[in-house]
Design a protein around this motif. Sequence first.
Motif, PDB file in Angstrom:
ATOM      1  N   ARG A 236       0.821  -1.208   0.000  1.00  0.00           N
ATOM      2  CA  ARG A 236       0.000   0.000   0.000  1.00  0.00           C
ATOM      3  C   ARG A 236       0.862   1.268   0.000  1.00  0.00           C
ATOM      4  N   SER A 237       2.033   1.215   0.634  1.00  0.00           N
ATOM      5  CA  SER A 237       2.919   2.383   0.610  1.00  0.00           C
ATOM      6  C   SER A 237       3.446   2.630  -0.803  1.00  0.00           C
ATOM      7  N   GLU A 238       3.663   1.556  -1.558  1.00  0.00           N
ATOM      8  CA  GLU A 238       4.143   1.694  -2.928  1.00  0.00           C
ATOM      9  C   GLU A 238       3.047   2.235  -3.838  1.00  0.00           C
ATOM     10  N   VAL A 239       1.804   1.853  -3.555  1.00  0.00           N
ATOM     11  CA  VAL A 239       0.680   2.394  -4.321  1.00  0.00           C
ATOM     12  C   VAL A 239       0.554   3.892  -4.068  1.00  0.00           C
ATOM     13  N   ALA A 240       0.670   4.285  -2.805  1.00  0.00           N
ATOM     14  CA  ALA A 240       0.524   5.697  -2.448  1.00  0.00           C
ATOM     15  C   ALA A 240       1.606   6.563  -3.093  1.00  0.00           C
TER      16      ALA A 240
ATOM     17  N   LYS B 118       1.996  12.279  -8.734  1.00  0.00           N
ATOM     18  CA  LYS B 118       1.515  11.007  -8.188  1.00  0.00           C
ATOM     19  C   LYS B 118       0.326  10.497  -9.010  1.00  0.00           C
ATOM     20  N   VAL B 119       0.229   9.195  -9.136  1.00  0.00           N
ATOM     21  CA  VAL B 119      -0.883   8.612  -9.876  1.00  0.00           C
ATOM     22  C   VAL B 119      -2.190   8.821  -9.124  1.00  0.00           C
ATOM     23  N   PHE B 120      -2.176   8.537  -7.822  1.00  0.00           N
ATOM     24  CA  PHE B 120      -3.418   8.557  -7.057  1.00  0.00           C
ATOM     25  C   PHE B 120      -3.491   9.777  -6.144  1.00  0.00           C
TER      26      PHE B 120
ATOM     27  N   GLY C 169     -17.215  16.545  -3.182  1.00  0.00           N
ATOM     28  CA  GLY C 169     -17.755  17.278  -4.317  1.00  0.00           C
ATOM     29  C   GLY C 169     -17.114  16.926  -5.643  1.00  0.00           C
ATOM     30  N   GLY C 170     -16.209  15.950  -5.638  1.00  0.00           N
ATOM     31  CA  GLY C 170     -15.581  15.507  -6.873  1.00  0.00           C
ATOM     32  C   GLY C 170     -14.379  16.325  -7.292  1.00  0.00           C
ATOM     33  N   LYS C 171     -13.743  17.012  -6.340  1.00  0.00           N
ATOM     34  CA  LYS C 171     -12.551  17.783  -6.652  1.00  0.00           C
ATOM     35  C   LYS C 171     -11.299  17.013  -6.232  1.00  0.00           C
ATOM     36  N   LEU C 172     -10.213  17.228  -6.983  1.00  0.00           N
ATOM     37  CA  LEU C 172      -8.944  16.581  -6.663  1.00  0.00           C
ATOM     38  C   LEU C 172      -8.178  17.382  -5.629  1.00  0.00           C
ATOM     39  N   ASN C 173      -7.628  16.673  -4.654  1.00  0.00           N
ATOM     40  CA  ASN C 173      -6.817  17.317  -3.631  1.00  0.00           C
ATOM     41  C   ASN C 173      -5.409  16.736  -3.669  1.00  0.00           C
ATOM     42  N   GLY C 174      -4.756  16.657  -2.528  1.00  0.00           N
ATOM     43  CA  GLY C 174      -3.384  16.172  -2.483  1.00  0.00           C
ATOM     44  C   GLY C 174      -3.275  14.671  -2.615  1.00  0.00           C
ATOM     45  N   SER C 175      -2.066  14.176  -2.413  1.00  0.00           N
ATOM     46  CA  SER C 175      -1.801  12.740  -2.519  1.00  0.00           C
ATOM     47  C   SER C 175      -2.509  11.982  -1.407  1.00  0.00           C
ATOM     48  N   ILE C 176      -2.744  10.707  -1.622  1.00  0.00           N
ATOM     49  CA  ILE C 176      -3.340   9.875  -0.594  1.00  0.00           C
ATOM     50  C   ILE C 176      -2.233   9.168   0.178  1.00  0.00           C
ATOM     51  N   ASP C 177      -2.563   8.712   1.379  1.00  0.00           N
ATOM     52  CA  ASP C 177      -1.567   8.034   2.211  1.00  0.00           C
ATOM     53  C   ASP C 177      -1.901   6.552   2.323  1.00  0.00           C
TER      54      ASP C 177
END
Length: 357
Positions: A220-224, A283-285, A291-299
């Motif tokens: 999961r860390s590699e996905v993030a 970052k990919v994800f 509301g369907g807006k993009l924010n920062g990276s996920i952890d």
Amino acid sequence: RGHGTHQEVRGYAYILHQYELSSTTEARLRRASAGKGGKSARLDYNSKGEYYTMTQTYEVSPVDHWWSGTYSGRLDLYKKAVTLVSNSLTNENTRRVYVKALNQFFDFLKDERPLNRQTVREWRALLAETHSPAYINQRLSAVRKLIRTLDDDGLIDPTLAQQILRVKGVPMRGVRMGRWLSKDDANALLEAPDTHEPNELRGYRDRAILAVMLGAGLRRSEVASLRTSQVSTAEGRFALINIDGKGGRVRTIPIAPWVREAIDNWLWRAARVRDVAATSYSKVFRSVSPGGKLNGSIDPQTIHDIVTRYANEIGVEASPHDLRRTFASHAMQKGAKIEQIQHSLGHASIQTTERYL
């Protein structure tokens, strides 16, 4: 021929030695104390002239002092020690796990236990009451890293360090068990995210995350931390390239067309939201607001929550690491060699890979 007691006051250590009268002269004693780092030495004879007391004063660092005994200012010392360990680690996932483990260890020491071999053994015994050998050995590895770091920086007595490092881990008995999804369950998990409005963006992102974990076996860390530049081709095949795993092992993982399609579907929709090229994202994800807006990276924790939520929806129990096991098992069923699976998973030992099959 003396004995002493140690007392710490405001960053200084005061060593009071009581000596019997001997051939050692006062001048020689003063020179000896200075040779040990003493700032000053005051010698006083008792009223009967049977012995004299030397008060030796010298500065010590808080970390150095605490390793040799106990210290009431636990919080500041904890921060100094963890910083030393954290700065010596290059892998972000290892850093996170070790800091958490040392957090637990320092919590065990809060009752003014000394840092020595017996204390580490007692902590190991306490963990054994509720945790698996793998969990315990991971915690002990963090403590060993702490001791080696302190030893390298001269902040712990070398003999004490070697005694602690000789504390053995817990034997791994049998093969570690886990969960594997059947082919039908894996397909159901991939189809679980809702990709219709108003959840379209989040749904395609979650489906891509699940596809990468089931189809490439990433942690999961590699996905993030996956970047758009790592979604590429290698030798004419779709692949995730230059994946930086544990132990600094870098690997390239071939992926099936359905995995690449899931990633592309997400990136295309993410780019459409801001009307910019998908490759402009590092970052990919990314996180998606209600509301369907993009924010920062996920952890990594968000990825864990995504996996468990959709697993619950389809009525199975699964964690991110179970998807990693599922990838390994399905690859073996399709004829992949264990050495190929070991490389894809980024394992240093083939014995570790065997536990996933």
